[in-house]
Design an enzyme around this catalytic site. Sequence first.
Site, PDB file in Angstrom:
ATOM      1  N   MET A 137       0.912  -1.222  -0.143  1.00  0.00           N
ATOM      2  CA  MET A 137      -0.140  -0.050   0.157  1.00  0.00           C
ATOM      3  C   MET A 137       0.835   1.192   0.196  1.00  0.00           C
ATOM      4  SD  MET A 137      -3.219  -0.760   1.921  1.00  0.00           S
ATOM      5  CE  MET A 137      -2.955  -0.655   3.678  1.00  0.00           C
ATOM      6  N   ASN A 168       4.110   3.682   1.001  1.00  0.00           N
ATOM      7  CA  ASN A 168       4.764   4.226   2.174  1.00  0.00           C
ATOM      8  C   ASN A 168       5.939   3.191   2.678  1.00  0.00           C
ATOM      9  OD1 ASN A 168       4.253   5.142   5.636  1.00  0.00           O
ATOM     10  ND2 ASN A 168       5.149   6.439   4.002  1.00  0.00           N
ATOM     11  N   HIS A 204       8.836   1.180   3.732  1.00  0.00           N
ATOM     12  CA  HIS A 204       9.976   0.979   4.675  1.00  0.00           C
ATOM     13  C   HIS A 204      10.924   0.008   4.357  1.00  0.00           C
ATOM     14  CE1 HIS A 204       7.686  -1.902   6.475  1.00  0.00           C
ATOM     15  NE2 HIS A 204       6.734  -1.003   6.745  1.00  0.00           N
ATOM     16  N   HIS A 209       9.170  -3.657   3.396  1.00  0.00           N
ATOM     17  CA  HIS A 209       8.967  -3.660   2.195  1.00  0.00           C
ATOM     18  C   HIS A 209       9.976  -4.023   1.324  1.00  0.00           C
ATOM     19  CE1 HIS A 209       5.549  -0.752   3.528  1.00  0.00           C
ATOM     20  NE2 HIS A 209       4.647  -1.992   3.094  1.00  0.00           N
ATOM     21  N   GLN A 261     -10.215  -2.567   2.825  1.00  0.00           N
ATOM     22  CA  GLN A 261      -9.663  -3.377   3.948  1.00  0.00           C
ATOM     23  C   GLN A 261      -9.599  -2.452   5.007  1.00  0.00           C
ATOM     24  OE1 GLN A 261      -5.787  -4.211   1.912  1.00  0.00           O
ATOM     25  NE2 GLN A 261      -4.643  -4.011   3.879  1.00  0.00           N
ATOM     26  N   LYS A 310       5.296 -10.413   9.258  1.00  0.00           N
ATOM     27  CA  LYS A 310       4.794  -9.620  10.202  1.00  0.00           C
ATOM     28  C   LYS A 310       3.370  -9.751  10.529  1.00  0.00           C
ATOM     29  CE  LYS A 310       3.967  -4.938  11.736  1.00  0.00           C
ATOM     30  NZ  LYS A 310       2.964  -4.696  10.693  1.00  0.00           N
ATOM     31  N   ASP A 311       2.668  -9.410   9.029  1.00  0.00           N
ATOM     32  CA  ASP A 311       1.397  -9.584   9.105  1.00  0.00           C
ATOM     33  C   ASP A 311       0.905 -11.063   8.972  1.00  0.00           C
ATOM     34  OD1 ASP A 311       0.720  -6.840   9.254  1.00  0.00           O
ATOM     35  OD2 ASP A 311       1.700  -6.887   7.110  1.00  0.00           O
ATOM     36  N   GLN A 333      -2.566 -12.159   7.844  1.00  0.00           N
ATOM     37  CA  GLN A 333      -2.866 -11.969   6.593  1.00  0.00           C
ATOM     38  C   GLN A 333      -2.009 -12.997   5.460  1.00  0.00           C
ATOM     39  OE1 GLN A 333      -2.626  -7.873   4.819  1.00  0.00           O
ATOM     40  NE2 GLN A 333      -0.494  -8.557   4.038  1.00  0.00           N
ATOM     41  N   MET A 336       9.233  -3.365  11.913  1.00  0.00           N
ATOM     42  CA  MET A 336       8.933  -2.091  11.029  1.00  0.00           C
ATOM     43  C   MET A 336       7.399  -2.036  10.433  1.00  0.00           C
ATOM     44  SD  MET A 336      12.095  -1.455   8.849  1.00  0.00           S
ATOM     45  CE  MET A 336      13.800  -1.259   9.475  1.00  0.00           C
TER      46      MET A 336
END
Length: 291
Positions: A30, A32, A34, A37, A61, A151-152, A155, A186
């Site tokens: 999405m 932004n 860091h 990603h 979402q 991290k997710d 998901q 992060m």
Amino acid sequence: MIELNTIEALRKQVAEWRQAGECIGFVPTMGNLHGGHLSLVDEARARSDRVIVSIFVNPTQFTPGEDFEAYPRTWEADCAALREHNSDLVFAPSVEEIYPDGPALRTRVEVPALNDILCGASRPGHFTGVATVVAKLLNIVQPDLAVFGLKDYQQLMVIRHMVRDLSLPVEIVGGPVAREPSGLAMSSRNAYLTDAEREVAPALYATLCVIAEQLKAGEHNLERLTAAGMKAISQAGMKPDYLEIRRAVDLMPAGVGDTELVIPAAAYLGRARLIDNIRLTLPAPGLQASA
Ligand code: PAF
């Protein structure tokens, strides 16, 4: 790096690469971007001939009252970072391109067993929005592999189950959690933390580490461990949402004999909702009943 925003143009480019026999790796985001990603982009780069990154802030979402409008959009910086990490193409469709009939979904993809638990309990409909947009993006790009962050974790599980259940021809790769030196995972939403909150936030991961160590040391009373974890997060200055000990394979409650575990947690801190998790393997015979 090629920049495209229509499905038609993207499909044309992908078809050219496919004709040349190239393998395509895909990283949906999405924006932004860091370090987390970018480590997923590096992972895709290492495994494929061509790397496509999508930047699409997906309205379906975000639950009512969440930060869809305010979600940080940092196009120039994102493209510069993607160029540095040798991405071949960035796909940044408009909301109308992805949802021509509007974002009120007529067709939706849902993984019921994972939809309403953990983060899904506090963010109703969130994982339906994620599964639906990821199914669409995978259909649009048709990559050989797609990389998502561990991290997710919930998901990632939703996507793995969806891909298996719908027999989608794509390999799903989980990329490791990227952390700040403090241990804080992060996340784009860390941008919402004040300096004082940044001092507090690492306590989430530190708490998970303590629980993992205690499990490995033979403390198998899950209720006691999770209650102590919730208390530690509160005492650090956060408002815990949940902290659970679950089976890594399907996020169902962990029980006697389980060896592959995950400890997912979420907590509110100022404007941010932080999530994190830690995975661990217990030696056989695994979790034991405890008094
Ligand atoms: O993890 C994210 O950034 C998003 O949930 C995803 C997978 C790009 C779907 O919008």
